[in-house]
Design a protein around this motif. Structure first.
Motif, PDB file in Angstrom:
ATOM      1  N   GLN A  96      53.597  60.062   6.828  1.00  0.00           N
ATOM      2  CA  GLN A  96      53.278  60.361   8.100  1.00  0.00           C
ATOM      3  C   GLN A  96      52.818  58.850   8.606  1.00  0.00           C
ATOM      4  O   GLN A  96      52.408  58.802   9.669  1.00  0.00           O
ATOM      5  CB  GLN A  96      52.078  61.491   8.334  1.00  0.00           C
ATOM      6  N   ALA A  97      52.527  57.863   8.092  1.00  0.00           N
ATOM      7  CA  ALA A  97      52.083  56.487   8.467  1.00  0.00           C
ATOM      8  C   ALA A  97      50.581  56.810   9.050  1.00  0.00           C
ATOM      9  O   ALA A  97      50.325  55.949   9.506  1.00  0.00           O
ATOM     10  CB  ALA A  97      52.761  55.904   9.301  1.00  0.00           C
ATOM     11  N   SER A  98      49.854  57.723   8.541  1.00  0.00           N
ATOM     12  CA  SER A  98      48.527  57.847   8.724  1.00  0.00           C
ATOM     13  C   SER A  98      47.674  57.104   7.548  1.00  0.00           C
ATOM     14  O   SER A  98      47.152  57.735   6.741  1.00  0.00           O
ATOM     15  CB  SER A  98      48.142  59.218   8.909  1.00  0.00           C
ATOM     16  N   PHE A  99      47.662  55.927   7.538  1.00  0.00           N
ATOM     17  CA  PHE A  99      47.133  54.955   6.435  1.00  0.00           C
ATOM     18  C   PHE A  99      45.723  55.155   6.127  1.00  0.00           C
ATOM     19  O   PHE A  99      45.324  55.451   4.953  1.00  0.00           O
ATOM     20  CB  PHE A  99      47.428  53.825   6.519  1.00  0.00           C
ATOM     21  N   GLU A 100      44.859  55.420   7.312  1.00  0.00           N
ATOM     22  CA  GLU A 100      43.359  55.614   7.007  1.00  0.00           C
ATOM     23  C   GLU A 100      43.099  56.932   6.215  1.00  0.00           C
ATOM     24  O   GLU A 100      42.371  57.025   5.472  1.00  0.00           O
ATOM     25  CB  GLU A 100      42.701  55.440   8.304  1.00  0.00           C
ATOM     26  N   GLY A 101      43.685  57.750   6.762  1.00  0.00           N
ATOM     27  CA  GLY A 101      43.695  59.258   6.201  1.00  0.00           C
ATOM     28  C   GLY A 101      44.190  59.174   4.675  1.00  0.00           C
ATOM     29  O   GLY A 101      43.540  59.633   3.782  1.00  0.00           O
ATOM     30  N   ALA A 102      45.286  58.299   4.336  1.00  0.00           N
ATOM     31  CA  ALA A 102      45.852  58.385   2.880  1.00  0.00           C
ATOM     32  C   ALA A 102      44.789  57.400   2.100  1.00  0.00           C
ATOM     33  O   ALA A 102      44.688  58.034   1.021  1.00  0.00           O
ATOM     34  CB  ALA A 102      46.910  57.683   3.006  1.00  0.00           C
ATOM     35  N   LEU A 103      44.224  56.515   2.671  1.00  0.00           N
ATOM     36  CA  LEU A 103      43.280  55.758   2.005  1.00  0.00           C
ATOM     37  C   LEU A 103      41.794  56.612   1.507  1.00  0.00           C
ATOM     38  O   LEU A 103      41.379  56.487   0.500  1.00  0.00           O
ATOM     39  CB  LEU A 103      42.638  54.452   2.701  1.00  0.00           C
ATOM     40  N   GLU A 104      41.399  57.675   2.642  1.00  0.00           N
ATOM     41  CA  GLU A 104      40.456  58.481   2.412  1.00  0.00           C
ATOM     42  C   GLU A 104      40.748  59.439   1.186  1.00  0.00           C
ATOM     43  O   GLU A 104      39.756  59.467   0.239  1.00  0.00           O
ATOM     44  CB  GLU A 104      40.022  59.193   3.504  1.00  0.00           C
ATOM     45  N   TYR A 105      41.783  59.971   1.120  1.00  0.00           N
ATOM     46  CA  TYR A 105      42.304  60.969  -0.240  1.00  0.00           C
ATOM     47  C   TYR A 105      42.149  59.989  -1.377  1.00  0.00           C
ATOM     48  O   TYR A 105      41.918  60.644  -2.539  1.00  0.00           O
ATOM     49  CB  TYR A 105      43.487  61.672   0.412  1.00  0.00           C
ATOM     50  N   TYR A 106      42.880  58.941  -1.274  1.00  0.00           N
ATOM     51  CA  TYR A 106      43.328  58.141  -2.401  1.00  0.00           C
ATOM     52  C   TYR A 106      41.881  57.622  -2.909  1.00  0.00           C
ATOM     53  O   TYR A 106      41.668  57.576  -4.292  1.00  0.00           O
ATOM     54  CB  TYR A 106      43.950  56.963  -2.116  1.00  0.00           C
ATOM     55  N   ASP A 107      40.811  57.170  -2.144  1.00  0.00           N
ATOM     56  CA  ASP A 107      39.505  56.974  -2.700  1.00  0.00           C
ATOM     57  C   ASP A 107      38.970  58.014  -3.478  1.00  0.00           C
ATOM     58  O   ASP A 107      38.324  57.595  -4.721  1.00  0.00           O
ATOM     59  CB  ASP A 107      38.638  56.197  -1.631  1.00  0.00           C
ATOM     60  N   LYS A 108      38.885  59.235  -3.040  1.00  0.00           N
ATOM     61  CA  LYS A 108      38.325  60.255  -3.506  1.00  0.00           C
ATOM     62  C   LYS A 108      39.109  60.474  -4.764  1.00  0.00           C
ATOM     63  O   LYS A 108      38.370  60.952  -5.923  1.00  0.00           O
ATOM     64  CB  LYS A 108      38.510  61.519  -2.652  1.00  0.00           C
ATOM     65  N   ALA A 109      40.533  60.506  -4.847  1.00  0.00           N
ATOM     66  CA  ALA A 109      40.911  60.672  -6.102  1.00  0.00           C
ATOM     67  C   ALA A 109      40.700  59.737  -7.174  1.00  0.00           C
ATOM     68  O   ALA A 109      40.384  60.101  -8.408  1.00  0.00           O
ATOM     69  CB  ALA A 109      42.555  60.753  -6.104  1.00  0.00           C
ATOM     70  N   ARG A 110      40.456  58.569  -6.721  1.00  0.00           N
ATOM     71  CA  ARG A 110      40.129  57.418  -7.511  1.00  0.00           C
ATOM     72  C   ARG A 110      38.855  57.415  -8.384  1.00  0.00           C
ATOM     73  O   ARG A 110      38.719  57.347  -9.510  1.00  0.00           O
ATOM     74  CB  ARG A 110      40.330  55.803  -6.821  1.00  0.00           C
ATOM     75  N   LEU A 111      37.816  57.886  -7.580  1.00  0.00           N
ATOM     76  CA  LEU A 111      36.489  58.256  -8.093  1.00  0.00           C
ATOM     77  C   LEU A 111      36.699  59.433  -9.436  1.00  0.00           C
ATOM     78  O   LEU A 111      35.940  59.202 -10.366  1.00  0.00           O
ATOM     79  CB  LEU A 111      35.662  58.833  -6.994  1.00  0.00           C
ATOM     80  N   LEU A 112      37.642  60.484  -9.061  1.00  0.00           N
ATOM     81  CA  LEU A 112      37.334  61.664 -10.160  1.00  0.00           C
ATOM     82  C   LEU A 112      38.487  61.092 -11.353  1.00  0.00           C
ATOM     83  O   LEU A 112      37.984  61.385 -12.573  1.00  0.00           O
ATOM     84  CB  LEU A 112      38.460  62.454  -9.470  1.00  0.00           C
ATOM     85  N   TYR A 113      39.359  60.125 -11.050  1.00  0.00           N
ATOM     86  CA  TYR A 113      40.354  59.627 -12.306  1.00  0.00           C
ATOM     87  C   TYR A 113      39.193  58.987 -13.147  1.00  0.00           C
ATOM     88  O   TYR A 113      39.345  58.809 -14.378  1.00  0.00           O
ATOM     89  CB  TYR A 113      41.445  58.767 -11.631  1.00  0.00           C
ATOM     90  N   GLU A 114      38.378  57.887 -12.178  1.00  0.00           N
ATOM     91  CA  GLU A 114      37.602  57.189 -13.185  1.00  0.00           C
ATOM     92  C   GLU A 114      36.567  57.861 -13.898  1.00  0.00           C
ATOM     93  O   GLU A 114      36.269  57.586 -15.266  1.00  0.00           O
ATOM     94  CB  GLU A 114      36.780  56.126 -12.100  1.00  0.00           C
TER      95      GLU A 114
END
Length: 706
Positions: A96-114
């Motif tokens: 949806q080109a909502s890049f800041e929203g996408a980054l917020e979810y990706y960052d949460k996913a990154r912490l869990l993957y790590e």
């Protein structure tokens, strides 16, 4: 039981089909049949179905399925499962080109993957975050995430993904106009594509290499690579890639000034993009076509294409396309002599340029705030998890009974003490995080001002150059008038009056030339300092930097003043190894210090005119108290005490303002050293000596002290 086995078989077949689909022309999934399986399968299978449905379902329904997948993953106790559902949320916002929203979810996913040590998940998240950062123009962050993804793909031995990330890194370096690094990574990506026999990746990489080679003036090899890419794309039969390859060839022929051939390729690309309905590609292709017509002075055709491109860009809200097309139209109308239209489009170009710069700065600040907020949440989650585990331990210990009373008391005391220490550490970490947040936001604002200053400097160069040339021309006209007055039959009194007037005008013209030269030097200094901030940090040999810079500076002064001899004393500590810093920045600092010393000693030599004065310059490097120190001491004219505190101020100089003395050298040096958390100080005795001391921390470079 028989019915249940049939359901399991059907589910297995469906999942097998989903996992092996690779061809873009495969038959669409039957979403309704997948939904019917949800109530009758196990939780793990239901999770996989929800994830697939979130990927394949259009519109907001994807969010519902991603949320259901997350609930099932929580029930299963799977960290990676929760992270995968968060990634699905991010993918939706990205689409949806909502890049800041996408980054917020990706960052949460990154912490869990790590926390789950899931290399594959970490790689996929880093790749997506790199894509967004590049889209937003934040190239340093894009490279950071791209290299993280590349490292994990290499560990997983996923060669195709390694090739994709190598090519992406090349794109980012190309965006930064770092042609050398871009060429290096494109060639690595090409090698991987050839090993895999991946024709599509090979064609895309060849196309990118052709663009770089064209920029470097190697048009022959650029044409060869672009033609190979086009041939591969035509064989693969992808209309969009064929059109893009035609446009690349058009740019190469345009730069070779083969405008007719360029126009043919542009027309082929334009026809394809119109058919595909790709408005953005159509805007860029029409603008390129207009530029080729403009180069041929076919202004009417150029205007027709550029106006259409401008109209489409405005229709779809393509701000960068509006900006670039407005600039093209301004140039065309100016060449045609239509000053009113040229001015109108130039104003639009400036307006869009300012708007894009402002949007980029605001977006960067918002991204920093989001990132820091996510990190704060992660810290709180860790603290809560620690507290919960301690409470569980305490409860189990109490249940053990009175027999273990003394052991329980000791355990409670230890647990309480550990909790207090942990809370103290968390408070300290939170304080540091908030301070870092404020520093990052401040740095981003300063960077935006730096970008604005650099842009203004570029814009001011051309009018200053015009002022300088017109003033020189005026001086020539004045000299010609003086000659004409001598031969003109007028009264002597009138001649004297006119000559006096011309002499005053010549004096004013000379002052204008001096001020223009000084302004040009200031702009040059600003641009030089701005370029330093984009330099890369590498392991650099500090002693070699000192020796090379001193040699270059001294040679420059001897070339300027052949009778200027200086006794050089250089003491470089052998304990110094390599430091993590920018060689370009440190060389800039040292070059300014050495030049100031040579200038001070040369000034003293001119004043004394005595044979017993010998200019001496002493340069020392050493390691003390985990700090690298560089000391530069000269026996020049020194600095007055009341001026010592002002030397690091921008534009402050004790010399007459001129093209050689802008007052920016020590100010820039001071800012560079501060950037390394170091310090620079000056001590001086007027008329006798000046000593500059630089201190750089080396706590993260322990090998330097070996």
């Amino acid at each position: 039981m028989h019915c249940y086995m049939q359901v399991k078989c059907l589910l297995f077949a469906t999942l097998l089909m989903l996992s092996t689909v690779a061809d873009i022309h495969a038959q669409k999934l039957n979403l309704d049949s997948l939904k019917q399986l949800l109530p009758v399968v196990s939780d793990s299978a239901r999770y996989e179905l929800y994830i697939k449905l979130s990927e394949e379902t259009p519109n907001d329904s994807a969010l519902y399925f991603a949320d259901q997948a997350q609930q099932v993953a929580i029930k299963l106790g799977s960290k990676s499962g929760v992270a995968r559902s968060l990634r699905a949320f991010g993918d939706y916002h990205y689409a949806q080109a909502s890049f800041e929203g996408a980054l917020e979810y990706y960052d949460k996913a990154r912490l869990l993957y790590e926390s789950d040590n899931n290399l594959s998940g970490m790689a996929e998240i880093s790749k997506r975050m790199a894509f967004i950062q590049r889209t937003q123009g934040r190239y340093a962050e894009a490279l950071e995430y791209a290299f993280q993804a590349l490292k994990n793909y290499e560990k997983l031995e996923e060669t195709r993904s390694v090739g994709d990330m190598l090519r992406f890194i090349g794109f980012v370096y190309n965006d930064q106009e770092n042609e050398k690094s871009a060429m290096e990574y494109f060639r690595k990506a090409l090698k991987v594509a050839e090993e895999l026999d991946d024709e599509l990746s090979k064609a895309i990489t060849l196309r990118s290499l052709s663009e770089l080679l064209d920029k470097q003036g190697n048009s022959a090899q650029a044409l060869e690579y672009a033609a190979k890419a086009l041939a591969i794309m035509q064989e693969l039969g992808d209309a969009w890639d064929v059109a893009t390859s035609n446009r690349y060839l058009g740019r190469i022929y345009h730069n070779r000034q083969d405008y007719d051939i360029a126009i043919d390729y542009y027309k082929k690309a334009l026809a394809a993009f119109e058919k595909l309905g790709d408005k953005q590609a159509e805007v860029n292709t029409r603008r390129f076509l207009a530029e080729s017509y403009y180069a041929q002075r076919r202004y009417e055709l150029a205007i027709a294409q550029a106006e259409k491109a401008y109209e489409i860009a405005d229709e779809i809200g393509m701000q960068k396309g509006i900006k670039e097309t407005a600039r093209t139209l301004a140039d065309i109308y100016d060449a045609q002599g239509n000053a009113r239209r040229a001015l109108m489009f130039y104003r639009k170009y400036v307006e869009m340029k300012d708007l894009l710069l402002s949007s980029e700065v605001q977006s960067s600040i918002a991204n920093l705030q989001t990132k820091l907020a996510v990190e704060e949440k992660a810290q709180r989650i860790k603290a809560l998890e620690l507290e919960r585990s301690q409470q569980t331990l305490l409860r189990n210990s109490i249940i053990a009974g009175s027999v273990l009373f003394f052991a329980i008391v000791l355990l409670v005391f230890s647990s309480y003490r550990a909790k207090q220490q942990q809370n103290t550490r968390l408070q300290h970490a939170l304080k540091q995080l908030r301070e870092t947040r404020a520093q990052l936001i401040s740095a981003q604002k300063i960077a935006s001002v730096g970008k604005l200053a650099t842009g203004m400097a570029h814009e001011l160069q051309h009018p200053l150059h015009s002022v300088y040339r017109l003033t020189e021309f005026s001086k020539q006209l004045l000299a010609s008038l003086k000659t004409d007055i001598q031969t003109t039959e007028i009264t002597d009194e009138r001649k004297i009056h006119l000559q006096a007037t011309l002499e005053r005008l010549e004096q004013h013209a000379e002052e204008t030339l001096q001020h223009s030269a000084h302004a040009t030097a200031l702009i040059k200094s600003v641009l030089e300092y701005s370029s330093l901030r984009a330099s890369e940090t590498t392991d650099a040999n500090l002693n070699a930097l000192i020796a090379d810079t001193l040699k270059a500076s001294y040679r420059m002064w001897q070339d300027k003043y052949s009778d200027f001899e200086v006794v050089l004393s250089v003491e470089l500590s052998e304990r110094l190894g390599s430091l993590k810093l920018s060689s370009q920045e440190i060389r800039y600092v040292l070059f300014n210090l050495f030049n100031n010393s040579f200038d001070a000693m040369h000034e003293k030599q001119k004043k004394l005119a005595a044979a017993d004065y010998k200019p001496e310059l002493r340069v020392v490097s050493r390691v003390q108290n985990k700090m690298v120190e560089i000391c530069v001491r000269d026996n020049g004219i020194g600095i007055a005490p009341e001026l010592k505190e002002k030397v690091f101020l921008p534009f402050f100089t004790t010399k007459p303002t001129s093209a050689r003395h802008t007052g920016l050298g020590l100010s820039a040096a001071h800012e560079i050293i501060k950037g390394y958390r170091g310090e620079i100080t000056i001590e001086s005795k007027p008329g006798e000596w000046t000593e500059v001391l630089i201190k750089l921390p080396v706590e993260h470079n322990e090998e330097t002290l070996s």
